[in-house]
Design a protein around this motif. Sequence first.
Motif, PDB file in Angstrom:
ATOM      1  N   THR A 380       0.819  -1.217   0.000  1.00 53.65           N
ATOM      2  CA  THR A 380       0.000   0.000   0.000  1.00 53.65           C
ATOM      3  C   THR A 380       0.850   1.263   0.000  1.00 53.65           C
ATOM      4  OG1 THR A 380      -0.105  -0.176   2.425  1.00 53.65           O
ATOM      5  CG2 THR A 380      -1.931  -1.129   1.154  1.00 53.65           C
ATOM      6  N   ALA A 381       2.070   1.187   0.556  1.00 52.28           N
ATOM      7  CA  ALA A 381       2.915   2.381   0.635  1.00 52.28           C
ATOM      8  C   ALA A 381       3.409   2.820  -0.733  1.00 52.28           C
ATOM      9  CB  ALA A 381       4.095   2.118   1.567  1.00 52.28           C
ATOM     10  N   VAL A 382       3.559   1.877  -1.663  1.00 55.97           N
ATOM     11  CA  VAL A 382       4.080   2.216  -2.988  1.00 55.97           C
ATOM     12  C   VAL A 382       3.041   2.001  -4.072  1.00 55.97           C
ATOM     13  CG1 VAL A 382       6.461   1.709  -2.324  1.00 55.97           C
ATOM     14  CG2 VAL A 382       5.024  -0.112  -3.277  1.00 55.97           C
ATOM     15  N   ALA A 383       1.792   1.760  -3.702  1.00 58.18           N
ATOM     16  CA  ALA A 383       0.755   1.431  -4.683  1.00 58.18           C
ATOM     17  C   ALA A 383       0.541   2.570  -5.673  1.00 58.18           C
ATOM     18  CB  ALA A 383      -0.547   1.091  -3.960  1.00 58.18           C
ATOM     19  N   ALA A 384       0.533   3.819  -5.177  1.00 61.34           N
ATOM     20  CA  ALA A 384       0.272   4.953  -6.072  1.00 61.34           C
ATOM     21  C   ALA A 384       1.388   5.105  -7.107  1.00 61.34           C
ATOM     22  CB  ALA A 384       0.125   6.231  -5.249  1.00 61.34           C
ATOM     23  N   LEU A 385       2.636   5.032  -6.665  1.00 57.44           N
ATOM     24  CA  LEU A 385       3.760   5.146  -7.595  1.00 57.44           C
ATOM     25  C   LEU A 385       3.771   3.982  -8.574  1.00 57.44           C
ATOM     26  CD1 LEU A 385       6.395   6.390  -8.588  1.00 57.44           C
ATOM     27  CD2 LEU A 385       7.588   5.155  -6.772  1.00 57.44           C
ATOM     28  N   ARG A 386       3.546   2.774  -8.083  1.00 56.28           N
ATOM     29  CA  ARG A 386       3.526   1.602  -8.968  1.00 56.28           C
ATOM     30  C   ARG A 386       2.409   1.730  -9.999  1.00 56.28           C
ATOM     31  NH1 ARG A 386       5.112  -4.050  -8.805  1.00 56.28           N
ATOM     32  NH2 ARG A 386       3.647  -5.251 -10.089  1.00 56.28           N
ATOM     33  N   GLY A 387       1.249   2.212  -9.568  1.00 51.25           N
ATOM     34  CA  GLY A 387       0.148   2.387 -10.502  1.00 51.25           C
ATOM     35  C   GLY A 387       0.484   3.394 -11.590  1.00 51.25           C
ATOM     36  N   TRP A 388       1.143   4.486 -11.211  1.00 52.74           N
ATOM     37  CA  TRP A 388       1.515   5.511 -12.201  1.00 52.74           C
ATOM     38  C   TRP A 388       2.486   4.914 -13.218  1.00 52.74           C
ATOM     39  CZ3 TRP A 388       5.628   7.925 -14.365  1.00 52.74           C
ATOM     40  CH2 TRP A 388       5.410   9.146 -14.984  1.00 52.74           C
ATOM     41  N   LEU A 389       3.483   4.190 -12.749  1.00 51.41           N
ATOM     42  CA  LEU A 389       4.466   3.593 -13.652  1.00 51.41           C
ATOM     43  C   LEU A 389       3.821   2.558 -14.563  1.00 51.41           C
ATOM     44  CD1 LEU A 389       7.443   3.135 -11.147  1.00 51.41           C
ATOM     45  CD2 LEU A 389       7.327   4.767 -13.042  1.00 51.41           C
ATOM     46  N   GLU A 390       2.920   1.731 -14.010  1.00 49.06           N
ATOM     47  CA  GLU A 390       2.264   0.710 -14.822  1.00 49.06           C
ATOM     48  C   GLU A 390       1.394   1.336 -15.902  1.00 49.06           C
ATOM     49  OE1 GLU A 390       0.153  -1.866 -12.216  1.00 49.06           O
ATOM     50  OE2 GLU A 390       1.934  -2.971 -11.567  1.00 49.06           O
ATOM     51  N   ARG A 391       0.669   2.380 -15.558  1.00 44.18           N
ATOM     52  CA  ARG A 391      -0.187   3.041 -16.561  1.00 44.18           C
ATOM     53  C   ARG A 391       0.653   3.583 -17.707  1.00 44.18           C
ATOM     54  NH1 ARG A 391      -2.618   5.059 -11.983  1.00 44.18           N
ATOM     55  NH2 ARG A 391      -1.607   7.089 -12.271  1.00 44.18           N
ATOM     56  N   HIS A 392       1.769   4.227 -17.373  1.00 42.37           N
ATOM     57  CA  HIS A 392       2.595   4.809 -18.428  1.00 42.37           C
ATOM     58  C   HIS A 392       3.334   3.753 -19.235  1.00 42.37           C
ATOM     59  CE1 HIS A 392       1.766   8.577 -16.412  1.00 42.37           C
ATOM     60  NE2 HIS A 392       2.346   9.217 -17.410  1.00 42.37           N
ATOM     61  N   ALA A 393       3.543   2.578 -18.663  1.00 49.97           N
ATOM     62  CA  ALA A 393       4.212   1.518 -19.405  1.00 49.97           C
ATOM     63  C   ALA A 393       3.249   0.752 -20.298  1.00 49.97           C
ATOM     64  CB  ALA A 393       4.903   0.561 -18.435  1.00 49.97           C
TER      65      ALA A 393
END
Length: 683
Positions: A380-393
């Motif tokens: 949960t601590a890195v979910a927002a950053l991971r989501g942003w990276l996944e969307r852009h990838a």
Amino acid sequence: MATLDVRPRLIDALSVLRDRVDAARFPLPLRGAARARRNRAELLAQLDDYVIPRLRSPQAPLLAVIGGSTGAGKSTLVNSLVGRRVSEAGVLRPTTRTPVLVCHPDDLHWFAGPRVLPQLARVWVPEQDDGGEDAYAAGGGRGAGGGPGARMAHGSCAGHTPHGGHREAHAGHGPGAGPEGHGGAHGAVDVRGVGAERKAGELFVEEEGAGAAEGLGYGAAVGGGAAGGYGAYGGGGGGSGVGLGRDGGGAEAGMLTVRIETDPALPSGLALLDAPDIDSLVARNRELAAELICAADVWVLVTTAARYADAVPWHLLRTAKEYDVTLVTVLDRVPHQIATDISGRYAELLQRAGLGHVPRFTIPELPESAGGGSGLLPATAVAALRGWLERHAQDPVARSAAAERTAAGVIASLRSRMPALAGAAAAQHAAALRLAGRVEEAYERAAERVRQEVAAGEVLSGDARAHWRDHGLDGRSDELLDALTDGLTSLLTCAVDEADERAAEAWRRDPAAAEVSLTAAEGASGAGGRLGVIVRRWRRCLEELAEEETREARAGQAGERAGSVEPEESAALLATALLGGRRARTAGENLADLLGAQTALRLCERGGRLLATYLERALDGERERRLAPLDQLTVPLDQQPELIAALSVLQREKQRETETEPRQEQRQTDERARAMQKEEVSG
């Protein structure tokens, strides 16, 4: 945003520009030279590591480089985004020395070769059978065995020779293996050399804080000679091992490496790269961190609540803004009590710097953030950053926009960076010409001095004058020639010494020559010996010339005593006439009596030309030796115009591409419309 496509003309223009930048040199310690050298290195890194590879392979995965200051939590962040420990996090600094690149197994081929970061040898760990938090747990100890739970570290490594040749090496088996001989834990051999001074069996720990695992591994390079490795780390209970090897083939001792990890938990199309600290105490680590950031599609800059206002991260942020790269910031290790306040202040600083639009993520301070923790933050601590990276990838439009923006930003920055580089190149060229001019001027004055003193008969002094007086009283011709040869050598040596002192004084007053010395020329202190050799060669040629003319005079009986004259006598009189000036008027008259007026005149003319040739050769040789330090600096004469011309061609191709894109988009729109009409008619 237009999708990146293969652009042969633009890539060709960039390649030419890259070669011009690579050829540029800034060796003289002028004001701004150090900055020009840094700019050159940065440009090469961006062009080689990112821009040209991205334009050639627009479909390649998005590379996000995680960069930041020492202790910012970069490795922990990478581990948490992947879901297991792929990059070692610890309390000792600097922790990350070897960069770690993590990608999906399907994307490995994009990073196994030299497409990006061609200067780094590849070291990779194959896909794990069962990774997790214990992937780097300590395995077998030094010596024979780690028991049944210890798994054998094995794997492969690859690198690229300086000429681009591909080679592979395979790690051997570590002695800490269990009874089965293998258990699925894969290792890697770091092909960076450990140096000849290391003794067999000595442990070399690649990363501080890597744990207590100690072992000895062996490797062999296929087609690259024998190789040995130190320190194979086996995972206790299952996980990856890390090894360090010495390769006798393509990877030389001291070659930098990037370790490749694969994990199916990471989405295809996205790669993460954990870079060394940008403020590392080790200069090469700082340089490597900057090079890796230049290879990124996305910069993820990590700072902490305690250091978010430090100068180093803000320098990176300003650079990112200048190049218009796709940027993400992470404010890490923020205490819960002051999270709102710190986050607000950081947002205000970003806004004030013109970076308010940059995505910003905050990660709270957690027990796992500490170096002694597991190295993994809660999902949960890195979910927002991971989501942003996944969307852009995974989103083609967002992925293309991120890559296009970064590549276009770097290309656009060349408009200001290349003229500055060309200006520095022009300053180097002007300074080199100025320093060379000081030497040329000094030697021109030396040549004039030699001509004047020869004409004045200064050589015919001292011993030479005494031998000349005795010559009419049955003195020996060879002794007179010896004295004249020594006198001419002394005259040339004095003239050269004076020229060197004059040039050296001019260089001492010029800041451009602060690190260049006239004495750096090979053999500069042995001028007297070299000049003596040249003068003796002149004497031999003069004697041959006198013998030739004397032989012809004998045949024709041109002079009163031509039949009895010896060639040594003719040579001595000729040398005296050429070097004695007004002091030796009778030498020419005696020569005419011996050989005849016409023969003597012709001999003096030929001898004069021969003397001028050898004097010029002697002074030119010494001048070129004094200019050798400048020549060795390799300041290209035409590097400024070539840099400007390459930039002009690139801008023209970029403009042509910009004008073409709307027409291409319109054609694509028209084609889609016609296709829809056909579908409606057929329906």
